[in-house]
Design a protein around this motif. Structure first.
Motif, mmCIF file in Angstrom:
data_model
loop_
_atom_site.group_PDB
_atom_site.id
_atom_site.type_symbol
_atom_site.label_atom_id
_atom_site.label_comp_id
_atom_site.label_asym_id
_atom_site.label_seq_id
_atom_site.Cartn_x
_atom_site.Cartn_y
_atom_site.Cartn_z
ATOM 1 N N GLU A 328 0.706 -1.092 -0.101
ATOM 2 C CA GLU A 328 0.064 0.005 0.053
ATOM 3 C C GLU A 328 0.816 1.095 0.044
ATOM 4 O O GLU A 328 1.626 1.503 0.860
ATOM 5 C CB GLU A 328 -0.927 0.081 1.315
ATOM 6 N N ILE A 329 0.719 2.050 -0.909
ATOM 7 C CA ILE A 329 1.218 3.529 -1.027
ATOM 8 C C ILE A 329 0.364 4.652 -0.929
ATOM 9 O O ILE A 329 -0.804 4.683 -1.798
ATOM 10 C CB ILE A 329 1.826 3.533 -2.272
ATOM 11 N N ARG A 330 0.671 5.353 0.111
ATOM 12 C CA ARG A 330 -0.088 6.688 0.470
ATOM 13 C C ARG A 330 0.765 7.835 0.936
ATOM 14 O O ARG A 330 2.082 7.862 0.742
ATOM 15 C CB ARG A 330 -1.049 6.208 1.746
ATOM 16 N N CYS A 331 -0.050 8.908 1.106
ATOM 17 C CA CYS A 331 0.587 10.253 1.037
ATOM 18 C C CYS A 331 0.036 11.206 2.240
ATOM 19 O O CYS A 331 -0.986 10.915 2.397
ATOM 20 C CB CYS A 331 0.827 11.149 -0.055
ATOM 21 N N VAL A 332 0.819 11.825 3.281
ATOM 22 C CA VAL A 332 0.370 12.073 4.186
ATOM 23 C C VAL A 332 0.960 13.554 4.424
ATOM 24 O O VAL A 332 2.059 13.929 4.132
ATOM 25 C CB VAL A 332 0.582 11.432 5.662
ATOM 26 N N ALA A 333 0.093 14.610 4.986
ATOM 27 C CA ALA A 333 0.836 16.025 4.973
ATOM 28 C C ALA A 333 1.732 16.142 6.308
ATOM 29 O O ALA A 333 1.569 15.428 7.213
ATOM 30 C CB ALA A 333 -0.360 16.977 4.977
ATOM 31 N N ALA A 334 2.537 17.132 6.164
ATOM 32 C CA ALA A 334 3.271 17.274 7.715
ATOM 33 C C ALA A 334 2.576 17.860 8.533
ATOM 34 O O ALA A 334 1.398 18.570 8.654
ATOM 35 C CB ALA A 334 4.713 18.417 7.155
ATOM 36 N N ASP A 335 3.046 17.688 9.823
ATOM 37 C CA ASP A 335 2.532 18.329 11.140
ATOM 38 C C ASP A 335 3.580 18.852 11.845
ATOM 39 O O ASP A 335 4.649 18.799 11.690
ATOM 40 C CB ASP A 335 1.482 17.335 11.584
ATOM 41 N N ASP A 336 3.215 19.342 13.325
ATOM 42 C CA ASP A 336 4.153 19.872 14.358
ATOM 43 C C ASP A 336 3.893 18.907 15.446
ATOM 44 O O ASP A 336 4.260 19.532 16.457
ATOM 45 C CB ASP A 336 3.775 21.095 14.563
ATOM 46 N N LEU A 337 3.592 17.734 15.556
ATOM 47 C CA LEU A 337 3.506 16.935 16.774
ATOM 48 C C LEU A 337 4.526 16.064 17.159
ATOM 49 O O LEU A 337 5.156 15.496 16.127
ATOM 50 C CB LEU A 337 2.029 16.152 16.548
ATOM 51 N N TRP A 338 5.256 16.189 18.104
ATOM 52 C CA TRP A 338 6.672 15.847 18.254
ATOM 53 C C TRP A 338 6.870 14.232 18.050
ATOM 54 O O TRP A 338 8.070 14.138 17.460
ATOM 55 C CB TRP A 338 7.117 16.111 19.772
ATOM 56 N N LEU A 339 6.082 13.560 18.176
ATOM 57 C CA LEU A 339 6.341 12.122 17.937
ATOM 58 C C LEU A 339 5.601 11.601 16.709
ATOM 59 O O LEU A 339 5.254 10.284 16.453
ATOM 60 C CB LEU A 339 5.910 11.081 19.200
ATOM 61 N N SER A 340 4.979 12.462 15.990
ATOM 62 C CA SER A 340 4.368 12.013 14.724
ATOM 63 C C SER A 340 5.278 11.706 13.822
ATOM 64 O O SER A 340 6.242 12.250 13.639
ATOM 65 C CB SER A 340 3.446 13.311 14.158
ATOM 66 N N PRO A 341 5.134 10.741 13.047
ATOM 67 C CA PRO A 341 6.241 10.221 11.641
ATOM 68 C C PRO A 341 6.152 11.479 10.768
ATOM 69 O O PRO A 341 7.071 11.173 10.044
ATOM 70 C CB PRO A 341 5.678 9.153 11.417
ATOM 71 N N PHE A 342 5.334 12.160 10.790
ATOM 72 C CA PHE A 342 5.010 13.304 9.672
ATOM 73 C C PHE A 342 5.427 14.760 10.352
ATOM 74 O O PHE A 342 5.324 15.927 9.600
ATOM 75 C CB PHE A 342 3.726 13.333 9.428
ATOM 76 N N TYR A 343 6.204 14.560 11.665
ATOM 77 C CA TYR A 343 6.558 15.874 12.024
ATOM 78 C C TYR A 343 7.544 16.648 11.180
ATOM 79 O O TYR A 343 8.812 16.323 10.481
ATOM 80 C CB TYR A 343 7.422 15.541 13.383
ATOM 81 N N GLN A 344 7.256 17.940 10.778
ATOM 82 C CA GLN A 344 7.936 18.886 9.851
ATOM 83 C C GLN A 344 8.054 18.308 8.558
ATOM 84 O O GLN A 344 8.967 18.492 8.103
ATOM 85 C CB GLN A 344 9.020 19.369 10.384
ATOM 86 N N ARG A 345 7.389 17.287 7.881
ATOM 87 C CA ARG A 345 7.999 16.545 6.834
ATOM 88 C C ARG A 345 6.595 15.804 5.998
ATOM 89 O O ARG A 345 6.112 14.631 6.631
ATOM 90 C CB ARG A 345 8.942 15.344 7.202
ATOM 91 N N ALA A 346 6.035 16.362 4.962
ATOM 92 C CA ALA A 346 5.251 15.599 4.139
ATOM 93 C C ALA A 346 5.844 14.224 3.675
ATOM 94 O O ALA A 346 7.182 14.160 3.323
ATOM 95 C CB ALA A 346 5.002 16.260 2.848
#
Length: 429
Positions: A328-346
């Motif tokens: 499965e291949i998906r895309c996710v927007a960046a956020d500012d949550l410290w332990l989010s895998p998407f912290y500051q990074r789409a």
């Protein structure tokens, strides 16, 4: 002690006690009185050993299922973390509200989805945690704390993806929007066309994801956009039947990869494109319950995703002929949550699955170095091998997130041995 198993059966626990709480008063008392470590037990849809314990307590938030519109002009809802997503969505719809995005499984409880950074797909959309505007947290002493991005901001940013450590999130205020309809389309893409413009394709519609049919050279695409057109009948979900056919073909032709690829490619090219229009809460989720699986998923910078996917596909198709589940291949927007895998990074998320009950460790050990070499961060709820020493350099605010947990829970009431390794937390005392 009783035995507990997660959804796929790959994680077992033997808690000393199961405690079911009906309200926040009971939750506070349970935190103070229950034997440690205390782990919050949701729907069991995580594949990593977040709930693994020998002794201690599995805490169930059965009674915390309220869904209420927040007062004021801004669309938002106050949601108990014990409610399942599949029960939340029709209630939100009845309130004239909608989640901006969802994953393709809706069996999870809200608390578990928040705790692990669970997500859907869409380059403009973040995780469920990124929808949070307020968290109610009960710390290791059973004290109630309200955190928002402006008030108790460090607690909010550390605990929005909590992993059930530091405290228990009992309810959250989620940002919502007005209900909408989705026009959803299912189509096929040759692998090379997918790899030639992966990120462009993922950005091409409101929500896009792909399932690469392992050993086939073809990917199934799912895309959706909002529409004002009238709803149509959603076709019957045939995914589980398709998986059964892939399993049978792998068993019969696993010895002949060229023939297997030819048969799969020919069969898939006869696939009829599907399209339908449905209200948002009836459009996202799919049936994933009959053929169960284990999974690893890593989130990679967009610039690295195509090469990582190319390498993973080549490795799996060369060395693991028995693996038939799609990737499965998906895309996710960046956020500012410290332990989010998407912290500051789409990011682009790539998930590798294998049938539950089949050996998964060798597959994980093979694909994980590729993901790590391409700067991947693991999904917290899915299988990976990383510990605090390896995670720390991948999360710029890792130590800050750990410090907040130590302050909220100085006695380590929520720290199982796995959580101690994962986040460098102390043992209960």
């Amino acid at each position: 002690m009783t035995q507990w198993k997660n959804w796929s059966g790959n994680v077992q626990a033997h808690p000393q006690a199961h405690v079911h709480v009906a309200d926040e008063t009971a939750l506070a008392e349970a935190i103070r009185q229950s034997p440690a470590p205390i782990r919050v037990c949701g729907a069991g849809h995580s594949f990593s050993p977040l709930l693994e314990t020998q002794g201690g307590t599995h805490l169930h938030l059965d009674g915390l299922t309220q869904v209420q519109a927040e007062p004021g002009d801004t669309l938002a809802a106050r949601v108990g973390c014990g409610v399942r997503l599949r029960d939340l969505t029709p209630q939100l719809h009845a309130l004239g509200q909608a989640l901006s995005n969802m994953g393709d499984i809706d069996a999870q409880r809200v608390g578990g989805a928040l705790a692990t950074g669970t997500h859907g797909t869409g380059c403009s959309f973040g995780t469920y945690s990124a929808m949070a505007r307020e968290l109610v947290v009960f710390d290791g002493q059973g004290q109630r704390l309200v955190a928002t991005p402006e008030r108790e901001a460090d607690v909010f940013h550390a605990m929005a993806v909590s992993l059930g450590t530091g405290g228990i999130v009992s309810e959250a205020v989620l940002a919502t929007e007005a209900p909408y309809c989705l026009h959803k389309r299912r189509f096929l893409v040759p692998l090379e066309a997918l790899l030639d413009d992966l990120c462009g394709l993922l950005h091409s519609k409101r929500c896009v994801e792909f399932f690469y049919i392992t050993h086939s050279g073809m990917a199934l695409g799912l895309e959706s956009h909002c529409t004002d057109d009238a709803c149509t009948v959603r076709p019957a979900d045939q995914d589980q039947e398709g998986l059964a056919q892939l399993r049978l073909l792998g068993q019969c032709l696993g010895w002949a990869p060229g023939l297997r690829r030819w048969v799969l490619n020919k069969a898939l090219r006869g696939h009829v494109q599907e399209t339908f229009i449905q209200d948002w809460h009836k459009a996202y989720a799919s049936d994933r319950d009959r053929i169960r699986f284990n999974e690893t998923e890593y989130h990679l910078p967009e610039a690295n995703a195509t090469q990582a996917l190319r390498e993973v596909i080549a490795l799996v198709e060369r060395d693991f002929p028995h693996v038939y589940f799609p990737m499965e291949i998906r895309c996710v927007a960046a956020d500012d949550l410290w332990l989010s895998p998407f912290y500051q990074r789409a990011s682009v998320s790539i998930a590798v699955h294998h049938e539950a009950g089949k050996p998964f460790e060798a597959l994980l050990q093979a694909v994980e170095p590729i993901f790590l070499r391409h700067a991947g961060r693991p999904h917290w709820g899915k299988q990976h091998s990383l510990t605090a020493a390896e995670l720390r350099p991948r999360y710029p605010r890792f130590d800050d997130a750990v410090a907040v947990r130590r302050e909220l829970d100085p006695q380590g009431r929520f720290n199982s041995p796995y959580m101690q390794r994962l986040l460098d937390l102390p043992a209960p005392h």
